[in-house]
Scaffold this active site. Sequence first.
Site, PDB file in Angstrom:
ATOM      1  N   LYS A 108      30.662  41.598  40.255  1.00 52.83           N
ATOM      2  CA  LYS A 108      31.717  41.235  39.272  1.00 52.83           C
ATOM      3  C   LYS A 108      32.788  40.351  39.876  1.00 52.83           C
ATOM      4  O   LYS A 108      33.403  39.557  39.184  1.00 52.83           O
ATOM      5  CB  LYS A 108      32.340  42.482  38.657  1.00 52.83           C
ATOM      6  CG  LYS A 108      33.133  43.316  39.622  1.00 52.83           C
ATOM      7  CD  LYS A 108      32.621  44.706  39.713  1.00 52.83           C
ATOM      8  CE  LYS A 108      32.053  44.952  41.100  1.00 52.83           C
ATOM      9  NZ  LYS A 108      31.182  46.094  41.164  1.00 52.83           N
ATOM     10  N   VAL A 135      29.067  45.302  35.463  1.00 53.34           N
ATOM     11  CA  VAL A 135      30.121  45.930  34.659  1.00 53.34           C
ATOM     12  C   VAL A 135      29.645  47.309  34.212  1.00 53.34           C
ATOM     13  O   VAL A 135      28.770  47.426  33.358  1.00 53.34           O
ATOM     14  CB  VAL A 135      30.492  45.066  33.440  1.00 53.34           C
ATOM     15  CG1 VAL A 135      31.605  45.709  32.636  1.00 53.34           C
ATOM     16  CG2 VAL A 135      30.897  43.667  33.875  1.00 53.34           C
ATOM     17  N   GLY A 137      27.852  49.633  35.801  1.00 52.13           N
ATOM     18  CA  GLY A 137      26.564  50.131  36.298  1.00 52.13           C
ATOM     19  C   GLY A 137      25.512  50.290  35.221  1.00 52.13           C
ATOM     20  O   GLY A 137      25.072  49.318  34.606  1.00 52.13           O
ATOM     21  N   ILE A 139      25.615  51.548  32.253  1.00 46.87           N
ATOM     22  CA  ILE A 139      26.000  51.525  30.828  1.00 46.87           C
ATOM     23  C   ILE A 139      25.683  50.142  30.250  1.00 46.87           C
ATOM     24  O   ILE A 139      26.200  49.142  30.750  1.00 46.87           O
ATOM     25  CB  ILE A 139      27.505  51.820  30.645  1.00 46.87           C
ATOM     26  CG1 ILE A 139      27.889  53.140  31.310  1.00 46.87           C
ATOM     27  CG2 ILE A 139      27.875  51.833  29.173  1.00 46.87           C
ATOM     28  CD1 ILE A 139      29.396  53.430  31.285  1.00 46.87           C
ATOM     29  N   GLY A 207      32.004  59.637  49.807  1.00 50.41           N
ATOM     30  CA  GLY A 207      31.387  58.304  49.717  1.00 50.41           C
ATOM     31  C   GLY A 207      31.668  57.611  48.395  1.00 50.41           C
ATOM     32  O   GLY A 207      31.074  56.572  48.097  1.00 50.41           O
ATOM     33  N   GLU A 210      35.624  53.532  49.206  1.00 51.37           N
ATOM     34  CA  GLU A 210      35.336  52.773  50.426  1.00 51.37           C
ATOM     35  C   GLU A 210      36.346  53.159  51.511  1.00 51.37           C
ATOM     36  O   GLU A 210      37.467  53.578  51.186  1.00 51.37           O
ATOM     37  CB  GLU A 210      35.524  51.278  50.156  1.00 51.37           C
ATOM     38  CG  GLU A 210      34.702  50.713  49.030  1.00 51.37           C
ATOM     39  CD  GLU A 210      33.272  50.443  49.447  1.00 51.37           C
ATOM     40  OE1 GLU A 210      33.009  50.367  50.664  1.00 51.37           O
ATOM     41  OE2 GLU A 210      32.421  50.352  48.550  1.00 51.37           O
ATOM     42  N   ASP A 221      39.023  45.774  41.131  1.00 51.52           N
ATOM     43  CA  ASP A 221      37.650  45.929  40.634  1.00 51.52           C
ATOM     44  C   ASP A 221      37.655  46.044  39.106  1.00 51.52           C
ATOM     45  O   ASP A 221      36.893  45.367  38.409  1.00 51.52           O
ATOM     46  CB  ASP A 221      37.035  47.170  41.281  1.00 51.52           C
ATOM     47  CG  ASP A 221      35.657  47.509  40.741  1.00 51.52           C
ATOM     48  OD1 ASP A 221      34.676  46.921  41.208  1.00 51.52           O
ATOM     49  OD2 ASP A 221      35.573  48.369  39.833  1.00 51.52           O
ATOM     50  N   LYS A 225      36.090  43.462  36.005  1.00 48.51           N
ATOM     51  CA  LYS A 225      35.222  43.929  34.910  1.00 48.51           C
ATOM     52  C   LYS A 225      35.878  43.665  33.563  1.00 48.51           C
ATOM     53  O   LYS A 225      35.207  43.268  32.597  1.00 48.51           O
ATOM     54  CB  LYS A 225      34.919  45.422  35.075  1.00 48.51           C
ATOM     55  CG  LYS A 225      34.083  45.725  36.312  1.00 48.51           C
ATOM     56  CD  LYS A 225      34.043  47.237  36.571  1.00 48.51           C
ATOM     57  CE  LYS A 225      33.309  47.567  37.852  1.00 48.51           C
ATOM     58  NZ  LYS A 225      33.518  48.953  38.298  1.00 48.51           N
TER      59      LYS A 225
HETATM   60  N1  HSE Z   1      33.746  50.735  43.111  1.00 54.09           N
HETATM   61  C1  HSE Z   1      33.355  50.723  41.729  1.00 54.09           C
HETATM   62  C2  HSE Z   1      33.856  51.983  41.047  1.00 54.09           C
HETATM   63  C3  HSE Z   1      31.872  50.640  41.513  1.00 54.09           C
HETATM   64  O1  HSE Z   1      34.449  52.829  41.696  1.00 54.09           O
HETATM   65  O2  HSE Z   1      33.644  52.085  39.862  1.00 54.09           O
HETATM   66  C4  HSE Z   1      31.380  49.253  41.583  1.00 54.09           C
HETATM   67  O3  HSE Z   1      32.061  48.452  40.685  1.00 54.09           O
END
Ligand code: HSE
Length: 442
Positions: A108, A135, A137, A139, A207, A210, A221, A225
């Site tokens: 993205k 955008v 995952g 969905i 996990g 990050e 992020d 999106k």
């Molecule tokens: N790091 C993103 C999130 C996933 O936490 O939704 C990948 O876009």
Amino acid sequence: MESIRTITTGFLGLGNIGAGVWRLIEQTRGEIAAREGVRFSVKRVLVRDTLKRRDVSVPKPILTTDADDVLSDPDITLVVEALGGEQPAADYIRRALISGKSVVTANKLALATHWQELLETACVSGSCLYFEPGVCGAIPVIRAITDSLQANTIERLYGIINGTTNYILSQMSAPYAGQGPAPSAGGLSGQCGVSYADALFEAQRLGLAEPDPTADVEGGDAACKLSILATLAFRAHVPLEGLFRRGITTITPVDVAYGRELGYAIKLLAVAKRVGDKVEARVHPTFVPLSHPLASVNGSLNAVYLYGHACGELMFYGRGAGDAPTASAVVSDMIAAARSGCRGGERAYRMTGTVAMETDWVSRYFIRLQAVDQPGVLGAIAGILGRHGVSIASMRQTTGDGRAPLLFVTHMARESDVRSALGEIDESLAAIENVIYVEEGI
Ligand code: HSE
């Protein structure tokens, strides 16, 4: 029997997503061939280190550290970009499209940052650019907007589109899980949840976040999106740089607890609305009424809620990250590319230009202050708000140690008016501890 078409494919990246796609293609090879008449043959895979041990059995000879082995191979007609990061990924996508290859990307950041250049390149070369996995995952919200809602004018869209921040805020709200508004005792009642720092630590341990969580927790992020979703929903480019964004790092357990007492859940909400011939698009921590379905989207799950003039309200809900959910969207896009003959798939994304952004939007606001506990202070603060046209919907004050925790929830007010009013409240009256948007009319 119908013959099976082979689509010669190249991968850029074999990290979590690339490996997930490899596994899913292996698992579903038979069904995809039988149902779609297509077989994906992966010829080259770009990696950083060909000697690294991996938990997918990719034949060593197809691994390469030279992007040209994928981008300049005329046999490869479909490229799966799973490198992440803006560059060199955006450059590789552009080069693949110029040479007539179709591209499926989960990236993205590269897409939102280089939207016009990449879409124009695809239009000129006639190749396809697919990005469902970028955008939310698994969905299927991109395809829903572009292929299922074409007859609608989409008026507004709200998303919980970052799983990491939703997990952190859910952890901070955990003491209230499954409860309605907490009963008020004049001040803060009941226990507070964990701190932002502790919730982030737990997300990193699992996990979900990050080691450097900046892109998630500062809203970058989600902004990428939202730029893509709003562009598709409003059929005009909503540029990333036009979005307002604020992250979740300043949210405290006290904010979460007060919000709960007022009947709200806290979410990092992506908001996009048509306002006349403009669009407002913003990502920020938001109080959402507990009665709204978005308030129940917890943990690392994602949801997009939108309103179209014909379809009414729709909500899409599911896993926005993770190797298998993201691979589900990648393989779906690979099949879509194969169905289209790897030509012309960008036509659904043709835009009418760049939209004008509304930056002085109207919202309700939760304002939390530590006021000086002296005669006339409350009146002075209320007077400042009033002089700037900010009307108070509810107010609460408690007392202690010469300071009085003070909460206001406003009626709908203009952003510029709220900013001006808060700018006038100086230390002689109160310290402003937090200001959080309240989205009532979802
Ligand atoms: N790091 C993103 C999130 C996933 O936490 O939704 C990948 O876009």
